[in-house]
Design an enzyme around this catalytic site. Sequence first.
Site, PDB file in Angstrom:
ATOM      1  N   VAL A 188       5.319  -0.583   2.517  1.00  0.00           N
ATOM      2  CA  VAL A 188       4.236  -0.686   3.517  1.00  0.00           C
ATOM      3  C   VAL A 188       3.051  -1.623   3.077  1.00  0.00           C
ATOM      4  O   VAL A 188       2.819  -1.647   1.769  1.00  0.00           O
ATOM      5  CB  VAL A 188       3.730   0.645   3.723  1.00  0.00           C
ATOM      6  CG1 VAL A 188       2.344   0.447   5.009  1.00  0.00           C
ATOM      7  CG2 VAL A 188       4.735   1.499   4.485  1.00  0.00           C
ATOM      8  N   GLY A 200       8.364   4.229   0.412  1.00  0.00           N
ATOM      9  CA  GLY A 200       9.101   5.201   0.840  1.00  0.00           C
ATOM     10  C   GLY A 200      10.567   4.915   0.682  1.00  0.00           C
ATOM     11  O   GLY A 200      10.952   4.368  -0.199  1.00  0.00           O
ATOM     12  N   VAL A 201      11.267   5.840   1.150  1.00  0.00           N
ATOM     13  CA  VAL A 201      12.734   5.808   0.801  1.00  0.00           C
ATOM     14  C   VAL A 201      13.314   4.564   1.210  1.00  0.00           C
ATOM     15  O   VAL A 201      13.939   3.728   0.625  1.00  0.00           O
ATOM     16  CB  VAL A 201      13.701   6.954   1.683  1.00  0.00           C
ATOM     17  CG1 VAL A 201      14.940   6.825   1.581  1.00  0.00           C
ATOM     18  CG2 VAL A 201      13.103   8.268   0.774  1.00  0.00           C
ATOM     19  N   SER A 202      12.780   4.153   2.470  1.00  0.00           N
ATOM     20  CA  SER A 202      13.442   2.889   3.251  1.00  0.00           C
ATOM     21  C   SER A 202      12.739   2.093   3.494  1.00  0.00           C
ATOM     22  O   SER A 202      13.004   0.983   3.986  1.00  0.00           O
ATOM     23  CB  SER A 202      14.044   3.528   4.609  1.00  0.00           C
ATOM     24  OG  SER A 202      12.977   4.217   5.203  1.00  0.00           O
ATOM     25  N   ALA A 203      11.398   1.935   3.138  1.00  0.00           N
ATOM     26  CA  ALA A 203      10.452   0.927   3.224  1.00  0.00           C
ATOM     27  C   ALA A 203       9.607   0.539   2.390  1.00  0.00           C
ATOM     28  O   ALA A 203       9.198   1.491   1.463  1.00  0.00           O
ATOM     29  CB  ALA A 203       9.822   1.283   4.650  1.00  0.00           C
ATOM     30  N   ILE A 208       0.870  -1.117   0.021  1.00  0.00           N
ATOM     31  CA  ILE A 208       0.017   0.033  -0.095  1.00  0.00           C
ATOM     32  C   ILE A 208       0.893   1.038   0.026  1.00  0.00           C
ATOM     33  O   ILE A 208       0.243   2.421   0.079  1.00  0.00           O
ATOM     34  CB  ILE A 208      -0.959  -0.071   1.166  1.00  0.00           C
ATOM     35  CG1 ILE A 208       0.013  -0.269   2.504  1.00  0.00           C
ATOM     36  CG2 ILE A 208      -2.214  -0.823   1.126  1.00  0.00           C
ATOM     37  CD1 ILE A 208      -1.212   0.067   3.809  1.00  0.00           C
ATOM     38  N   LYS A 236       5.024  -1.665   8.234  1.00  0.00           N
ATOM     39  CA  LYS A 236       6.180  -1.110   7.509  1.00  0.00           C
ATOM     40  C   LYS A 236       7.228  -2.077   7.515  1.00  0.00           C
ATOM     41  O   LYS A 236       7.600  -2.421   8.685  1.00  0.00           O
ATOM     42  CB  LYS A 236       6.353   0.318   7.920  1.00  0.00           C
ATOM     43  CG  LYS A 236       7.378   1.058   7.472  1.00  0.00           C
ATOM     44  CD  LYS A 236       7.329   2.654   8.019  1.00  0.00           C
ATOM     45  CE  LYS A 236       8.546   3.151   7.319  1.00  0.00           C
ATOM     46  NZ  LYS A 236       8.415   4.642   7.698  1.00  0.00           N
ATOM     47  N   ASP A 259       9.560  16.479   8.749  1.00  0.00           N
ATOM     48  CA  ASP A 259       9.344  15.947   7.374  1.00  0.00           C
ATOM     49  C   ASP A 259       8.006  16.031   7.137  1.00  0.00           C
ATOM     50  O   ASP A 259       7.011  15.065   6.775  1.00  0.00           O
ATOM     51  CB  ASP A 259       9.764  14.417   7.226  1.00  0.00           C
ATOM     52  CG  ASP A 259       9.870  14.108   5.828  1.00  0.00           C
ATOM     53  OD1 ASP A 259       9.995  14.856   5.144  1.00  0.00           O
ATOM     54  OD2 ASP A 259      10.103  13.010   5.595  1.00  0.00           O
TER      55      ASP A 259
HETATM   56  N1  ATP Z   1      -0.562   3.203   8.592  1.00  0.00           N
HETATM   57  C1  ATP Z   1      -0.577   3.372   7.151  1.00  0.00           C
HETATM   58  N2  ATP Z   1      -1.696   2.880   6.574  1.00  0.00           N
HETATM   59  C2  ATP Z   1      -1.663   3.287   5.231  1.00  0.00           C
HETATM   60  N3  ATP Z   1      -0.508   3.875   4.249  1.00  0.00           N
HETATM   61  C3  ATP Z   1       0.446   3.865   5.040  1.00  0.00           C
HETATM   62  C4  ATP Z   1       0.737   3.643   6.386  1.00  0.00           C
HETATM   63  N4  ATP Z   1       1.770   3.946   6.547  1.00  0.00           N
HETATM   64  C5  ATP Z   1       2.604   4.225   5.519  1.00  0.00           C
HETATM   65  N5  ATP Z   1       1.559   4.251   4.435  1.00  0.00           N
HETATM   66  C6  ATP Z   1       1.653   4.491   3.177  1.00  0.00           C
HETATM   67  O1  ATP Z   1       2.973   4.291   2.816  1.00  0.00           O
HETATM   68  C7  ATP Z   1       3.889   5.350   2.321  1.00  0.00           C
HETATM   69  C8  ATP Z   1       5.251   5.003   2.700  1.00  0.00           C
HETATM   70  O2  ATP Z   1       5.374   4.822   4.006  1.00  0.00           O
HETATM   71  P1  ATP Z   1       6.310   5.677   4.774  1.00  0.00           P
HETATM   72  O3  ATP Z   1       6.196   7.214   4.695  1.00  0.00           O
HETATM   73  O4  ATP Z   1       6.134   5.551   6.344  1.00  0.00           O
HETATM   74  O5  ATP Z   1       7.999   5.238   4.363  1.00  0.00           O
HETATM   75  P2  ATP Z   1       9.190   5.962   4.490  1.00  0.00           P
HETATM   76  O6  ATP Z   1      10.100   5.084   3.792  1.00  0.00           O
HETATM   77  O7  ATP Z   1       9.542   6.045   5.903  1.00  0.00           O
HETATM   78  O8  ATP Z   1       8.835   7.404   3.492  1.00  0.00           O
HETATM   79  P3  ATP Z   1       9.342   8.736   3.338  1.00  0.00           P
HETATM   80  O9  ATP Z   1       9.580   8.482   1.859  1.00  0.00           O
HETATM   81  O10 ATP Z   1       8.344   9.684   3.484  1.00  0.00           O
HETATM   82  O11 ATP Z   1      10.642   8.744   3.960  1.00  0.00           O
HETATM   83  C9  ATP Z   1       3.241   6.479   2.833  1.00  0.00           C
HETATM   84  O12 ATP Z   1       3.433   7.639   2.221  1.00  0.00           O
HETATM   85  C10 ATP Z   1       1.853   6.134   2.870  1.00  0.00           C
HETATM   86  O13 ATP Z   1       1.238   6.421   1.688  1.00  0.00           O
END
Ligand code: ATP
Length: 681
Positions: A30, A25-28, A22, A45, A139
Amino acid sequence: MEHTLEKRYPVNPKDYKLYEEIGEGVSATVYRALCIPLNEIVAIKVLDLEKCNSDLDGIRREVHTMSLIDHPNLLWALCSFTTGHSLWIVMPYMAGGSCLHIMKSAYPEGFEEPVIATLLREVLKALVYLHAHGHIHRDVKAGNILIDSDGAVKLADFGVSASMFDAGDRQRSRNTFVGTPCWMAPEVMQQLHGYDFKADIWSFGITALELAHGHAPFSKYPPMKVLLMTLQNAPPGLDYERDKRFSKSFKEMVAACLVKDPKKRPTSEKLLKHQFFKNARSYDYLARTILEGFASLGERFRVLKTKEADLLVENKALYEDKEQLSQKEYIRGISAWNFNLEDLKSQAALIHDYDDVPNAEDRDGSNGVVGLSPERMSSEMASNSIASSSQEDGPNDLHDLKSSLASFPIKPLQALKGCFDIGEDDEDVNSPNRKGVNQSGSEPFVIKSSRAMDQDASRNEGENSGQSSSLLHQAIPEHKKFLSGPLIPDNAFSPKKVTGNGDRDFPQPKFQSEHNYSGPLLYRQRRETNSPSPEDASEGAVVRRGRFKVTSAELSPKGPTNCILNPVTGGSTNPASLNLSPSAVLPSLQCILQQNTIQREEIVRLIKHLEQTSGKLGDFTEVGINDFLQIAHSSSREKELQFRLLQLQQSIGNLVEELQRQKMKNAQLEKQLNALANNKE
Ligand SMILES: Nc1ncnc2c1ncn2[C@@H]1O[C@H](COP(=O)(O)OP(=O)(O)OP(=O)(O)O)[C@@H](O)[C@H]1O
C-alpha cells in the site's frame, strides 16, 4: 450501487503519483499517493495479479465488496483498475495507519480502556452494517482497523469477506477456513456446520484482547498450536488479576463475544448496546490521545520495517542454533505441514516454551476468565474439560497431542487453505469464477460502483500499461512479501526503553511474549516448501491424515495414557470385540504402537550396552540375534498395523466427507421441496 458519486477518480495510473510505502499485507503493498487531477492524497493498494494466482477470487471479492459498501466506518474503494499485471485499488488515505501499527510503534502493552471502547464501538458499527447487508467480514483484527488523522476509524480489508446471500460455490466457501488463526472462531476452524456472522463477533472479542494487551491471545504460537488451543482451551478472556486496570463491563463484553457456541454470542447490534460502549469517546479524543506527536505514517512504517529486518537476521541466527530442537518439537508434537514446513520450523525455533511467563489468556480459563455467566461457565468448562486439564499442565506442552488429535478438525489442512498458502484453492478450479479470473490479462478489475468511475478499464490498461508497469517495477520490491498481522513481533522492542518517533519514550512490556506468530512481517517462503522435507524421511513411518501428516513419533514420550489394555491377559483388547468406533480405537492403537517402539528401542539399547560392557561377545551374540529377529518381526507387524491404521483413517475421512456431501444434498433437496410446496400453495 449505494454510493452517490461526488468526485470522479481517474482510472489511469498516469493520474496518480506514488509516494512512500505505508503498508504491506499478504497480497499487496500500500502506498500513499497523489491523485493529480483532484490534487488529493489517497492510498493505493497495489496487488501483483501474477503473484496472486491462487487468490484472485478473493481479490475480486474484496474489490466488489469495497465498491458496494457505504458506511462511515468502512473503508471503501474510490476506484480500481488493472494496469499491466497489477491491480490498483484507490482508497481514502488513513493517515494514522492501522491500530496494529500504532500499538507496535508506541503502545506495545495495548491501549487504555476509553481508547479501546472508542475504537471498538466504531468497528462494531461497521459490523452492524455489514451483517445487516449480509456480509461476514471474516478478518476483524487490529491490523485492519485504520485511523485517520482526525481520529476517524474505519474497518478495512475485505479480502476474505463473504456474503451470506451467495449461492453455490460461494456458499461452500463458508464451510472453508479463512481469516487469521489467532482471530479465528472455533466453528470456522472446525468446518463442521459452517458458520455465519457470529464468527466476526468472536474475532471482535479477540481484537478487544489484542487492543488491551498489544497482541492477540496465543499470538506467540505457530498457527497449528493456535488452532489446537482455540479448539481445546477455554476461551481466552480478560483476567481478574492481570487485567485489574480494565473495568468489569469490558471484561464482560469480551466474555460475551468469546463464547465457543456461536449461538450464544450476541449479534453485533445487541453488542453495540453493551454498557462497555458507553465509555466510548469522540474521534477527536482518539486523535489527541493516540496520534498526537506521531511521525508520518510512511516514516513509522519505515522504522518498523527496519526493526523487522534486523529482527529477522537475529531470528535466523537463533533459528540455526535451535534447528535441532525445532525439528524434534514439531515432528513429534504437531507433525509437519506438508506445505510450509520451513515456516513452521523457523517459528518453532523461536519458541521458548518453557521459560515464558504465561499470558492470562494462555492460562486455564477457569482461573482467569471473568464475566462468564454461571451457565456459560458450566457449558464452556464441560466442553473444555480436556482443555482445562491440558492447560493446567501448562499451555506450552507440545507433547500432549493424543487428546488434541481426537478433537481436531478432520480436514485441518484443507481447512487452513484460506489463510495459508496451500496449493489448492478455496474454490473448484473449474468454477466459472475462477476461469474468468484466470484470464485476468483481459479482465478489468474496475469497480462498477457509482462512487467509482464507470469507465472502461481495459482501454486505460492498453493505453498505459507500458508506463505503469515501469512504475510498478520501481515501486514494488520483487523479493519480499510479508505475512499479515502484527508488524513487529513483540521482541522487536529491546528490553530497555525504546525511543519512538517524536522523541517519545515508550515503556516496554514486562512480560511481553517473545515472539508473535499471529502474522508478523515474516518473509514469505511458502509455495517453495511443498517438497518433501528431510524430516519426512528421518522420522520413520508417516501416517497421513488427508494432507495432514502425523508421524508415529508424535505421541507423548511420557508413555501411553489411554491404551486399551486387557486386564486379564495384560495384552491389548481387540477393539472390534469391544464394539468401538474407529475413532475411539485409533488413539489406542497409536498408543500401543508407540509403546512398542519405546520398548524396542530400550531393548536394543540394553543389548548394545551389555555387549559392550561384558566383552563376552560370543555369549551374547546369540541372544542379541534372537532379539533382533524378534524386533524385525515386530517391525513388520508394526508396519502392518500402521498400514491398517492408515486405511482406517482414510476411510473415516472418506465417510465424513460423504456424510457432509449427503447432508448438503439433503439440505438442497429440502429447499427445492419447500420451494415447490410454496409454489403450489
Ligand atoms: N487506506 C489506507 N490508508 C493507510 N494505510 C493503509 C490503507 N490501507 C491499508 N493500509 C495499511 O497497509 C496494510 C496492508 O494493507 P491490507 O491489509 O489491505 O493488505 P492485505 O494484503 O489485504 O493485508 P492482510 O495481510 O490483512 O490480508 C494495512 O495493515 C495498513 O496498515
